[in-house]
Design an enzyme around this catalytic site. Structure first.
Site, short mmCIF file in Angstrom:
data_model
loop_
_atom_site.label_atom_id
_atom_site.label_comp_id
_atom_site.label_asym_id
_atom_site.label_seq_id
_atom_site.Cartn_x
_atom_site.Cartn_y
_atom_site.Cartn_z
N HIS A 141 0.87 -1.07 -0.13
CA HIS A 141 -0.19 0.04 -0.12
C HIS A 141 0.92 1.18 -0.04
CE1 HIS A 141 -4.06 -1.51 0.37
NE2 HIS A 141 -3.53 -2.17 1.22
N ASP A 148 -7.56 -2.47 -1.51
CA ASP A 148 -8.39 -3.01 -0.99
C ASP A 148 -9.98 -2.50 -1.55
OD1 ASP A 148 -6.49 -4.17 0.65
OD2 ASP A 148 -6.76 -3.14 2.42
N GLU A 206 -7.28 -12.71 2.27
CA GLU A 206 -8.05 -11.59 2.28
C GLU A 206 -8.73 -11.37 0.69
OE1 GLU A 206 -5.73 -8.03 3.11
OE2 GLU A 206 -5.29 -9.10 5.18
N HIS A 209 -8.03 -8.06 -1.13
CA HIS A 209 -6.78 -7.09 -1.24
C HIS A 209 -6.04 -7.95 -2.54
CE1 HIS A 209 -2.95 -5.49 0.20
NE2 HIS A 209 -2.50 -6.66 -0.73
#
Length: 227
Positions: A141, A148, A206, A209
């Site tokens: 990130h 996300d 996730e 993500h």
């Protein structure tokens, strides 16, 4: 000359001089036309290094969770919520949105570029590498290359059912989990397929993500200004 008052009166009657003048339509637009949208605010960032996603496509929804207390830490981390990416990553996300639009679907962003100082704030609250990347190593990130996100129904803005909320840490959020309803599995499949087709890769734990597969970007400490 005696005919002049008669001619004047007759001309006034024919022109309906007693009727009130029509109201002025100063500034109005013809029927069926809308006023143009207001221009975007002036740039307050280096546009050669960053792209603000909402400036390029306002149909991409933003719900930057770390700009509020609505996140797994129950506290605000970012001073305000904006969504920036490196140019190549932004172009790939814009392509995803274009691919989804004919299906009546779109993206909602939960987290985008995360400045180094904000990564430090996350680590200060939860210094656990299972959940937060150590600032010394940095997060994807913080390179402006991770997303996300989820899918929404464009006409209503409603999120599609993905089986768990964002930032849910458990087996139900794993992309390898098939013990879910057919609807959830189909929604996740749609998200995975469109992201992978546009240059992103997924992670096992996730569903929300994605990392961009392009050249590795440098870590950045630049923090966007707040209004």
């Amino acid at each position: 000359m005696r005919l002049l008052p008669i001619i004047t009166a007759l001309a006034c009657w024919m022109a309906s001089c007693d009727s009130p003048p029509p109201p002025e339509l100063r500034g109005a637009f013809p029927l069926g036309m809308q006023a143009p949208p207001p221009p975007p605010p002036p740039l307050d960032f280096d546009s050669t290094a960053w792209v603000e996603l909402s400036r390029r496509d306002s149909s991409i929804a933003l719900e930057i969770r770390y700009a509020s207390a609505d996140n797994f830490m129950d506290r605000q981390i970012y001073d305000c919520g904006r969504c920036f990416y490196r140019p190549a990553v932004a172009e790939a996300l814009l392509a995803v949105q274009r691919d989804l639009a004919p299906r009546g679907l779109g993206l909602k962003m939960f987290d985008c570029y995360r400045p180094g100082p904000y990564q430090q704030r996350l680590w200060d609250v939860m210094p656990d590498a299972r959940f937060v990347a150590p600032p010394a190593r940095g997060s994807v990130h913080s390179r402006g290359a991770a997303a996300d996100l989820t899918l929404i129904d464009l006409p209503t803005g409603e999120e599609l059912d993905m089986g768990t909320p964002y930032d849910y840490f458990g087996a139900e959020a794993y992309t390898t989990n098939t013990d879910l309803s057919e609807k959830v599995l189909q929604n996740r499949k749609t998200l995975q397929e469109v992201m992978l087709a546009n240059g992103f890769s997924t992670i096992r734990t996730e569903w929300w993500h994605f990392n961009f597969n392009g050249p590795r970007q440098p870590l950045s400490d630049w923090v966007w200004p707040c209004p």
